[in-house]
Structures are given as C-alpha cells and as structure tokens.
Design a protein around this motif. Structure first.
Motif, PDB file in Angstrom:
ATOM      1  N   GLU A  75       0.805  -1.147  -0.102  1.00 12.16           N
ATOM      2  CA  GLU A  75      -0.029  -0.079   0.148  1.00 12.16           C
ATOM      3  C   GLU A  75       0.878   1.208  -0.003  1.00 12.16           C
ATOM      4  O   GLU A  75       0.391   2.240  -0.701  1.00 12.16           O
ATOM      5  CB  GLU A  75      -0.691  -0.156   1.309  1.00 12.16           C
ATOM      6  N   LEU A  76       2.210   1.213   0.634  1.00 13.05           N
ATOM      7  CA  LEU A  76       2.780   2.240   0.908  1.00 13.05           C
ATOM      8  C   LEU A  76       3.316   2.532  -0.728  1.00 13.05           C
ATOM      9  O   LEU A  76       3.537   3.886  -1.088  1.00 13.05           O
ATOM     10  CB  LEU A  76       3.827   2.227   1.681  1.00 13.05           C
ATOM     11  N   LEU A  77       3.758   1.447  -1.272  1.00 10.53           N
ATOM     12  CA  LEU A  77       4.033   1.720  -2.734  1.00 10.53           C
ATOM     13  C   LEU A  77       3.636   2.260  -3.588  1.00 10.53           C
ATOM     14  O   LEU A  77       3.500   3.136  -4.567  1.00 10.53           O
ATOM     15  CB  LEU A  77       4.995   0.347  -3.135  1.00 10.53           C
ATOM     16  N   ALA A  78       2.449   1.675  -3.727  1.00 11.79           N
ATOM     17  CA  ALA A  78       1.132   2.223  -4.456  1.00 11.79           C
ATOM     18  C   ALA A  78       0.728   3.572  -4.073  1.00 11.79           C
ATOM     19  O   ALA A  78       0.674   4.618  -5.013  1.00 11.79           O
ATOM     20  CB  ALA A  78      -0.180   1.573  -4.277  1.00 11.79           C
ATOM     21  N   GLU A  79       0.574   3.999  -2.815  1.00 12.01           N
ATOM     22  CA  GLU A  79       0.575   5.481  -2.563  1.00 12.01           C
ATOM     23  C   GLU A  79       1.600   6.572  -3.095  1.00 12.01           C
ATOM     24  O   GLU A  79       1.321   7.575  -3.483  1.00 12.01           O
ATOM     25  CB  GLU A  79       0.130   5.446  -1.099  1.00 12.01           C
ATOM     26  N   ALA A  80       2.940   5.976  -2.819  1.00  9.04           N
ATOM     27  CA  ALA A  80       4.069   6.660  -3.177  1.00  9.04           C
ATOM     28  C   ALA A  80       4.187   6.850  -4.789  1.00  9.04           C
ATOM     29  O   ALA A  80       4.406   7.913  -5.201  1.00  9.04           O
ATOM     30  CB  ALA A  80       5.310   5.938  -2.769  1.00  9.04           C
ATOM     31  N   ARG A  81       3.663   5.648  -5.456  1.00 12.69           N
ATOM     32  CA  ARG A  81       3.834   6.126  -7.039  1.00 12.69           C
ATOM     33  C   ARG A  81       2.703   7.211  -7.226  1.00 12.69           C
ATOM     34  O   ARG A  81       2.855   8.250  -8.347  1.00 12.69           O
ATOM     35  CB  ARG A  81       3.165   4.737  -7.721  1.00 12.69           C
TER      36      ARG A  81
ATOM     37  N   GLY B  25      12.055  12.972   1.744  1.00 10.64           N
ATOM     38  CA  GLY B  25      10.978  13.387   1.059  1.00 10.64           C
ATOM     39  C   GLY B  25       9.927  12.609   1.075  1.00 10.64           C
ATOM     40  O   GLY B  25       8.709  12.789   1.336  1.00 10.64           O
ATOM     41  N   ILE B  26      10.150  11.281   0.860  1.00 11.60           N
ATOM     42  CA  ILE B  26       9.280  10.171   0.619  1.00 11.60           C
ATOM     43  C   ILE B  26       8.474  10.087   2.115  1.00 11.60           C
ATOM     44  O   ILE B  26       7.331   9.674   2.369  1.00 11.60           O
ATOM     45  CB  ILE B  26       9.588   9.035   0.197  1.00 11.60           C
ATOM     46  N   ARG B  27       9.450  10.109   3.087  1.00  9.97           N
ATOM     47  CA  ARG B  27       9.100   9.784   4.534  1.00  9.97           C
ATOM     48  C   ARG B  27       8.197  10.916   4.875  1.00  9.97           C
ATOM     49  O   ARG B  27       6.903  10.482   5.582  1.00  9.97           O
ATOM     50  CB  ARG B  27      10.281   9.827   5.568  1.00  9.97           C
ATOM     51  N   LYS B  28       8.312  12.325   4.577  1.00 10.92           N
ATOM     52  CA  LYS B  28       7.156  13.407   5.035  1.00 10.92           C
ATOM     53  C   LYS B  28       6.040  13.087   4.075  1.00 10.92           C
ATOM     54  O   LYS B  28       5.064  13.417   4.571  1.00 10.92           O
ATOM     55  CB  LYS B  28       7.890  14.719   4.632  1.00 10.92           C
ATOM     56  N   ALA B  29       6.014  12.594   2.819  1.00 11.62           N
ATOM     57  CA  ALA B  29       5.193  12.594   2.001  1.00 11.62           C
ATOM     58  C   ALA B  29       4.207  11.615   2.486  1.00 11.62           C
ATOM     59  O   ALA B  29       2.868  11.678   2.536  1.00 11.62           O
ATOM     60  CB  ALA B  29       5.188  12.351   0.609  1.00 11.62           C
ATOM     61  N   LEU B  30       4.658  10.504   2.897  1.00  5.57           N
ATOM     62  CA  LEU B  30       3.797   9.219   3.271  1.00  5.57           C
ATOM     63  C   LEU B  30       3.628   9.197   4.918  1.00  5.57           C
ATOM     64  O   LEU B  30       2.655   8.331   5.160  1.00  5.57           O
ATOM     65  CB  LEU B  30       4.711   8.074   2.819  1.00  5.57           C
ATOM     66  N   ARG B  31       4.315   9.936   5.415  1.00  2.15           N
ATOM     67  CA  ARG B  31       4.330  10.010   7.328  1.00  2.15           C
ATOM     68  C   ARG B  31       4.627   8.812   7.406  1.00  2.15           C
ATOM     69  O   ARG B  31       3.490   7.905   8.327  1.00  2.15           O
ATOM     70  CB  ARG B  31       2.987  10.463   7.380  1.00  2.15           C
ATOM     71  N   THR B  32       5.436   8.085   7.322  1.00  3.71           N
ATOM     72  CA  THR B  32       5.875   6.548   7.653  1.00  3.71           C
ATOM     73  C   THR B  32       7.497   6.604   8.154  1.00  3.71           C
ATOM     74  O   THR B  32       8.077   7.806   8.351  1.00  3.71           O
ATOM     75  CB  THR B  32       6.041   5.600   6.419  1.00  3.71           C
ATOM     76  N   SER B  33       7.810   5.524   8.348  1.00  5.08           N
ATOM     77  CA  SER B  33       9.132   5.447   9.093  1.00  5.08           C
ATOM     78  C   SER B  33      10.348   5.498   8.068  1.00  5.08           C
ATOM     79  O   SER B  33      10.021   5.468   6.876  1.00  5.08           O
ATOM     80  CB  SER B  33       9.378   4.157   9.790  1.00  5.08           C
ATOM     81  N   PRO B  34      11.600   6.134   8.429  1.00  3.81           N
ATOM     82  CA  PRO B  34      12.609   6.345   7.721  1.00  3.81           C
ATOM     83  C   PRO B  34      13.098   4.967   6.993  1.00  3.81           C
ATOM     84  O   PRO B  34      13.406   4.725   5.712  1.00  3.81           O
ATOM     85  CB  PRO B  34      13.919   6.577   8.522  1.00  3.81           C
ATOM     86  N   ALA B  35      12.820   3.780   7.491  1.00  4.46           N
ATOM     87  CA  ALA B  35      13.214   2.445   6.981  1.00  4.46           C
ATOM     88  C   ALA B  35      12.376   2.049   5.900  1.00  4.46           C
ATOM     89  O   ALA B  35      12.845   1.776   4.672  1.00  4.46           O
ATOM     90  CB  ALA B  35      13.383   1.365   7.983  1.00  4.46           C
ATOM     91  N   LYS B  36      11.037   2.276   6.122  1.00  2.00           N
ATOM     92  CA  LYS B  36      10.147   1.923   4.887  1.00  2.00           C
ATOM     93  C   LYS B  36      10.304   2.954   3.619  1.00  2.00           C
ATOM     94  O   LYS B  36       9.816   2.493   2.594  1.00  2.00           O
ATOM     95  CB  LYS B  36       8.633   1.949   5.591  1.00  2.00           C
ATOM     96  N   ALA B  37      10.592   4.372   4.208  1.00  5.98           N
ATOM     97  CA  ALA B  37      10.754   5.277   3.338  1.00  5.98           C
ATOM     98  C   ALA B  37      11.965   4.951   2.125  1.00  5.98           C
ATOM     99  O   ALA B  37      11.843   5.018   0.962  1.00  5.98           O
ATOM    100  CB  ALA B  37      11.132   6.584   3.853  1.00  5.98           C
ATOM    101  N   ARG B  38      13.115   4.493   2.766  1.00  9.24           N
ATOM    102  CA  ARG B  38      14.053   4.154   1.948  1.00  9.24           C
ATOM    103  C   ARG B  38      13.729   2.689   1.270  1.00  9.24           C
ATOM    104  O   ARG B  38      14.257   2.686   0.046  1.00  9.24           O
ATOM    105  CB  ARG B  38      15.233   3.509   2.867  1.00  9.24           C
ATOM    106  N   ILE B  39      12.993   1.978   1.582  1.00  9.52           N
ATOM    107  CA  ILE B  39      12.554   0.729   0.866  1.00  9.52           C
ATOM    108  C   ILE B  39      11.753   1.280  -0.551  1.00  9.52           C
ATOM    109  O   ILE B  39      12.086   0.921  -1.567  1.00  9.52           O
ATOM    110  CB  ILE B  39      11.813  -0.230   1.666  1.00  9.52           C
ATOM    111  N   VAL B  40      10.835   1.873  -0.027  1.00  7.12           N
ATOM    112  CA  VAL B  40       9.891   2.665  -1.067  1.00  7.12           C
ATOM    113  C   VAL B  40      10.754   3.411  -2.156  1.00  7.12           C
ATOM    114  O   VAL B  40      10.585   3.308  -3.521  1.00  7.12           O
ATOM    115  CB  VAL B  40       8.865   3.345  -0.722  1.00  7.12           C
ATOM    116  N   ARG B  41      11.854   4.227  -1.804  1.00  9.25           N
ATOM    117  CA  ARG B  41      12.697   5.024  -2.659  1.00  9.25           C
ATOM    118  C   ARG B  41      13.458   4.080  -3.769  1.00  9.25           C
ATOM    119  O   ARG B  41      13.184   4.385  -4.797  1.00  9.25           O
ATOM    120  CB  ARG B  41      13.702   5.894  -1.701  1.00  9.25           C
ATOM    121  N   GLU B  42      14.197   3.138  -3.185  1.00 10.37           N
ATOM    122  CA  GLU B  42      14.655   2.090  -3.868  1.00 10.37           C
ATOM    123  C   GLU B  42      13.706   1.514  -5.005  1.00 10.37           C
ATOM    124  O   GLU B  42      14.197   1.217  -6.092  1.00 10.37           O
ATOM    125  CB  GLU B  42      15.392   0.988  -2.937  1.00 10.37           C
ATOM    126  N   ALA B  43      12.708   1.235  -4.651  1.00  7.28           N
ATOM    127  CA  ALA B  43      11.597   0.553  -5.369  1.00  7.28           C
ATOM    128  C   ALA B  43      11.241   1.708  -6.655  1.00  7.28           C
ATOM    129  O   ALA B  43      11.188   0.982  -7.790  1.00  7.28           O
ATOM    130  CB  ALA B  43      10.360   0.032  -4.510  1.00  7.28           C
TER     131      ALA B  43
END
Length: 279
Positions: A225-231, A246-264
C-alpha cells in the motif's frame, strides 16, 4: 524481444567487443613497449586498460544511484585514455616496429611527459578503480539480500488481499474529545461508510473498559500500500527529488520503509527508461 533474440544480441555484442579489443590490443602493446615494459608486461598491458573498461561496463549495469554514476565515470575515463593511446600509436611510425624498445611518444617534451604519465598511471588506476567497483557490486548485492525479507512481507500482504481478507488502512490523526482521543478505523472494502458503529442497536455494557471505537489506533500500512501511494504522490517528481526524507514526509511513515519505497521507485523508473530507450 524473446529469449532467443536476446541471446543472439549478446553474442553479437561479445563478438564485436572481442574484435575491437584485438585491434586496440596491438596499439596498447606497442605503447607499453615504448615506455619500457618487457615482452610479458607489454602483452598484458591491453588487458589492464580495456579489461577495466569491460569491468566498469558490467558494474554500471548492476549498480544503481551514485555507485552507477561512478562506474560510468570510470568507463568514460579509461575509454578516453585508450582512445588517446591508440591515436598516438597511429601518429608515431616508430611504434610499429617489432624490435622497438624505449622510445618517445611525442616530439615535444611536455607532450611526451604527459603521454608517458598517462600510460604509466593506467595500471595503478586499474588496481584502485577495479577493486572499488568490485567492492561496490558486492556491497550492493548484500544490501539487496537484506531487503528480501521486506519483499517477502509485500508478497504475503498481496496474498492476503487476494484471498479477500479485509485490510485496514491507516486513518487520520485522532481528534480529541474532552480527554479521550477518538479515531475511526474502517476496512478498505467498507468505504465510504464511516458510521458503521452507529447502526448497532445492541446496548453496550458498562464494564468500565474503553470501547474499541474510542481507542487511539494507528494501523501500519503494508509495504504494497505504501508503494502504491508513493507512485501516485511522486508521479510528477524528478529523480533527484526521490529522497528517503522527502518520501517519509509525504507518506508519513518510518525512515526504513521510506528507503525501501525510494529504492523500489528508482528501480521502476530506471526500468521504464531502459524500456523506452530499447523501444
């Protein structure tokens, strides 16, 4: 392109690179003999220069981000150095002699010194840059293997969604009523029915416990769901803006998940760019 076509394309590329290496090998060998290398060293010299070019090309295909830019810079630098030495070999007839020993690469002193410095520094640079590229590839592989558990979690969440089990979406921050926070938690399939609890006519027993609907709940969104919202949020963002913060602030999630979403997201954009270039 099917698998057979890709195999033929790779074989054709290997054949072209092999023939080009053979042509360049003759020039680099003669240059190495001109700067004082013995027969064995002169025969190995082309592998030092053009071999690192091949290694940098493979590393650029494997690495991502800044590491990929570094590999491309190494590839460009050694390609330019090989081009200069091949050009010098074509200009100096004395380099073509089979019995050549030490000789000048240019008539001017400063030009000759610069060319000798370039030719003698390439082996040392190959040791440094080659080791660094291999280290970056191995480190990148370890990082990918460390993310695999997160990918397995995404697959598990996808399987749960396909089985029809309700997923709970993270709600907005709870609004305080008096001293008790109130939040509305709803299954995705029930939207936009926000007042489901009001339809119940069953009297609530006074047990002293806080009702479920009145509890402060923060349900963690799944990686899928985080990846779909980030897209959706980053569709118009340039690649430079795809940072973990930037992704962490936009999604309001943790830094670890933000890094995973960024790489994806970066991997998807690079794949789309490569597909567009191939098309």
């Amino acid at each position: 392109m099917n698998r057979t076509g890709r195999v033929l394309l790779v074989l054709a590329l290997v054949a072209v690179v092999g023939m080009a290496f053979r042509v360049s090998w003759n020039a680099l060998r003669d240059v190495a003999r001109a700067i004082g290398a013995d027969t064995t060293a002169a025969n190995l010299y082309p592998f030092v220069v053009d071999g690192l070019m091949a290694l940098a090309l493979v590393a650029a295909l494997v690495l991502t981000g800044d590491a990929r830019k570094f590999a491309l810079r190494v590839l460009a630098s050694y390609t330019l150095a090989s081009l200069i030495l091949n050009y010098v070999h074509g200009l100096v007839p004395d380099l073509h002699s089979q019995s050549i020993g030490w000789s000048r690469l240019a008539e001017g002193d400063w030009t000759n010194w610069a060319l000798v410095l370039l030719a003698t520094s390439l082996p040392v640079g190959s040791i440094y840059f080659g080791s660094d590229l291999v280290a970056k590839v191995l480190h990148d592989r370890q990082s990918i293997e460390g993310i695999r558990p997160e990918s397995a979690q995404i697959d598990a969440n996808r399987s749960t969604a396909e089985q029809g089990e309700p997923l709970v979406e993270e709600t907005a921050p709870a609004e305080e009523v008096g001293s008790s926070p109130v939040a509305v938690v709803e299954p995705i399939g029930a939207r936009p029915q926000l007042a489901v609890a009001a339809e119940s006519t069953r009297p609530r027993r006074a047990t002293g416990r806080v009702p479920v609907a009145a509890r402060s709940t923060r349900v963690v969104r799944t990686d899928l769901e985080l990846l779909a919202e980030a897209r959706s949020l980053t569709e118009s963002w340039p690649v430079e803006k795809l940072t973990g913060e930037g992704i962490r602030k936009a999604l309001r999630t943790s830094p670890a998940k933000a890094r995973i979403v960024r790489e994806a997201l970066k991997a998807e954009r690079e794949r789309d760019t490569a597909s567009a270039a191939a098309g």
